[in-house]
Design an enzyme around this catalytic site. Structure first.
Site, PDB file in Angstrom:
ATOM      1  N   ARG A   1      14.069  43.351 -23.881  1.00 25.17           N
ATOM      2  CA  ARG A   1      12.809  43.705 -23.234  1.00 25.17           C
ATOM      3  C   ARG A   1      13.027  45.115 -22.711  1.00 25.17           C
ATOM      4  NH1 ARG A   1       9.239  39.485 -21.537  1.00 25.17           N
ATOM      5  NH2 ARG A   1       9.008  38.198 -23.387  1.00 25.17           N
TER       6      ARG A   1
ATOM      7  N   ARG B   1       3.122  44.458 -22.671  1.00 19.36           N
ATOM      8  CA  ARG B   1       2.398  43.966 -21.495  1.00 19.36           C
ATOM      9  C   ARG B   1       2.415  45.088 -20.466  1.00 19.36           C
ATOM     10  NH1 ARG B   1       2.106  40.690 -16.687  1.00 19.36           N
ATOM     11  NH2 ARG B   1       4.333  40.625 -16.228  1.00 19.36           N
TER      12      ARG B   1
ATOM     13  N   ARG C   1       5.992  46.985 -20.475  1.00 15.17           N
ATOM     14  CA  ARG C   1       7.189  46.480 -21.165  1.00 15.17           C
ATOM     15  C   ARG C   1       6.859  46.133 -22.609  1.00 15.17           C
ATOM     16  NH1 ARG C   1       5.716  41.345 -23.333  1.00 15.17           N
ATOM     17  NH2 ARG C   1       5.490  39.754 -21.712  1.00 15.17           N
TER      18      ARG C   1
ATOM     19  N   THR D   1       2.700  34.619 -27.807  1.00 13.04           N
ATOM     20  CA  THR D   1       1.812  35.427 -26.957  1.00 13.04           C
ATOM     21  C   THR D   1       2.277  36.884 -26.924  1.00 13.04           C
ATOM     22  OG1 THR D   1       3.096  34.995 -24.948  1.00 13.04           O
ATOM     23  CG2 THR D   1       1.273  33.494 -25.418  1.00 13.04           C
TER      24      THR D   1
ATOM     25  N   CYS E   1       8.043  34.071 -28.252  1.00 16.02           N
ATOM     26  CA  CYS E   1       6.777  33.445 -27.871  1.00 16.02           C
ATOM     27  C   CYS E   1       5.629  34.147 -28.590  1.00 16.02           C
ATOM     28  CB  CYS E   1       6.584  33.546 -26.352  1.00 16.02           C
ATOM     29  SG  CYS E   1       5.036  32.771 -25.806  1.00 16.02           S
TER      30      CYS E   1
ATOM     31  N   GLU F   1       4.883  35.333 -14.329  1.00 13.89           N
ATOM     32  CA  GLU F   1       4.193  34.162 -14.835  1.00 13.89           C
ATOM     33  C   GLU F   1       4.600  32.894 -14.081  1.00 13.89           C
ATOM     34  OE1 GLU F   1       4.671  33.619 -19.035  1.00 13.89           O
ATOM     35  OE2 GLU F   1       2.520  33.361 -19.001  1.00 13.89           O
TER      36      GLU F   1
ATOM     37  N   GLU G   1      14.264  36.007 -22.668  1.00 17.37           N
ATOM     38  CA  GLU G   1      13.368  35.327 -23.614  1.00 17.37           C
ATOM     39  C   GLU G   1      13.456  35.967 -25.002  1.00 17.37           C
ATOM     40  OE1 GLU G   1       9.479  34.353 -22.114  1.00 17.37           O
ATOM     41  OE2 GLU G   1       8.574  34.891 -24.031  1.00 17.37           O
TER      42      GLU G   1
ATOM     43  N   ARG H   1      -1.526  37.134 -13.038  1.00 16.20           N
ATOM     44  CA  ARG H   1      -0.308  36.362 -12.733  1.00 16.20           C
ATOM     45  C   ARG H   1       0.010  36.530 -11.248  1.00 16.20           C
ATOM     46  NH1 ARG H   1       3.958  37.502 -17.810  1.00 16.20           N
ATOM     47  NH2 ARG H   1       2.484  36.977 -19.445  1.00 16.20           N
TER      48      ARG H   1
END
Ligand code: ADP
Ligand code: CIR
Length: 354
Positions: free
Chosen positions: A227, A278, A124, A271, A269, A312, A223, A307
């Protein structure tokens, strides 16, 4: 000037974090000195240090603990973001993220041709739409406007990317839960995002686009604004990566995304900054996983993150773990996926040898 009520909350939050045994990178890097330097600052959107750190303060079990309420926060609050970004991605504060490079899209293997270990594979990336802030600063009207743009743009996709947009508002609870249980849809806004003020007007403007096979999916306004996801059963990373790259290239022609000259593609975020990639497998490695700390240690050697089965902050179900590349910033898209691919091949070798 930051108002007195916010300053009071900041002080109380700092004291709580400092006295806690939180393992977050926020706790590790937010010294009194850094805190004092930043507590009176504001972005031009009005975001304060509290907007950045409140999730990490409310959720002391955060692994990271900070979000950027708007893109400017990465600069205004750099004294806390930069060291945390360095710690997570290994990306120094004077480093520059490389230009986008998907590399040879035909070069990734099936990471588990026998099908003994890998249940499914997913890659993703996240994108923010140019001209819109991150979740905490979006208005209800903007959420609706963005969802309209996303759904109408995606309706132009063809071939294996052809699908349909399903808004959360029009979905039954049963359908929503089924999509979540099948690992296709984001969870109902979790407490980390809630505390970061990322769930305002939920479920307005949130939804999912997918093709019939559910091998290509796009999340809207969870988020991140978007995505973009490619996934399927088994370990054929080559096919999954090819699909993702084709989709991203196509969508980028239709929607302008925010890009930062130092930090790459911008995300809520830190990260996720940079490539925002990811790449993960759902994998069963029962011998390695007998000792979870050992699994994390071995995965860590290959820059991989472990994870639980539902993402997560979740537990493993039936011995299935989600293992993915940890770094997304300071390397190319190709390198981020290769890091996962190489690492998983090694983990499988180790499992097979035990
Ligand atoms: P993100 O990928 O956006 O960081 P999460 O960790 O919350 O977010 O994962 C989102 C969903 O994707 C979860 O349901 C998770 O189980 C699912 N998922 C992640 N990797 C895989 C995979 N390789 N196969 C199937 N589902 C996956
Ligand atoms: C934490 O700090 O644990 C959460 N705020 C999540 C951080 C990284 N994950 C993410 O962005 N998906």
């Amino acid at each position: 000037m930051v108002d007195a009520a916010v300053l009071e909350k900041l002080e109380a939050g700092f004291t709580k974090l400092a006295a806690s045994d939180s393992k977050s990178l926020l706790k590790k890097h937010l010294s009194r000195e850094v805190f004092d330097k930043l507590k009176n600052k504001k972005t031009s959107f009005g975001s304060t240090l509290l907007d950045c750190i409140q999730s990490g303060i409310e959720n002391l079990d955060s692994g990271f603990g900070i979000y950027a309420p708007d893109a400017e926060a990465y600069t205004v609050f750099a004294d806390i973001f930069d060291p945390m970004i360095r710690d997570y991605h290994g990306f120094a504060k004077d480093a520059k993220h490389p230009p986008r490079d998907f590399g040879d899209i035909n070069s990734f293997p099936n990471v588990d041709p026998t099908g003994e270990y890998v249940v499914s594979t997913r890659v993703r990336c996240g994108r923010s739409m140019d001209g819109y802030s991150f979740n905490p600063r979006l208005t209800e009207a903007q959420y609706k406007e963005m969802e309209d743009k996303v759904s109408s743009t995606l309706s132009g996709l063809e071939g294996e990317l052809k699908g349909k947009y399903y808004p959360l508002t029009g979905m039954t609870k049963e359908d929503q839960q089924q999509l979540i249980d099948d690992h296709f849809l984001f969870k109902e806004c979790d407490r980390f995002l809630q505390a970061a003020n990322a769930c305002r007007f939920w479920p307005t403007g949130r939804g999912i686009y997918h093709n019939d096979e559910k091998t290509f999916l796009v999340w809207c306004n969870e988020e991140d604004h978007l995505r973009i996801i490619s996934m399927q059963k088994g370990g054929d990373l080559g096919e999954i990566y090819r699909r993702l790259v084709n989709a991203v290239n196509d969508i980028e022609k239709r929607i302008p995304f925010s890009h930062h000259k130092r930090l790459g593609f911008l995300t809520f975020c830190p990260t996720n900054l940079g490539t925002t990639i990811r790449a993960s497998v759902h994998i069963k490695v029962p011998k390695l996983a007998k000792d979870y700390a050992k699994l994390e240690e071995v995965a860590g050697k290959y820059n991989l993150q472990v994870r639980g089965t539902s993402g997560e902050h979740t537990e493993s179900i039936g011995g299935i773990y989600d293992i993915s590349n940890k770094r997304r910033l300071g390397l190319t898209e190709y390198q981020a996926v290769k890091e996962m691919s190489d690492g998983i091949l090694e983990l499988i070798k180790i499992e097979a040898s035990l």
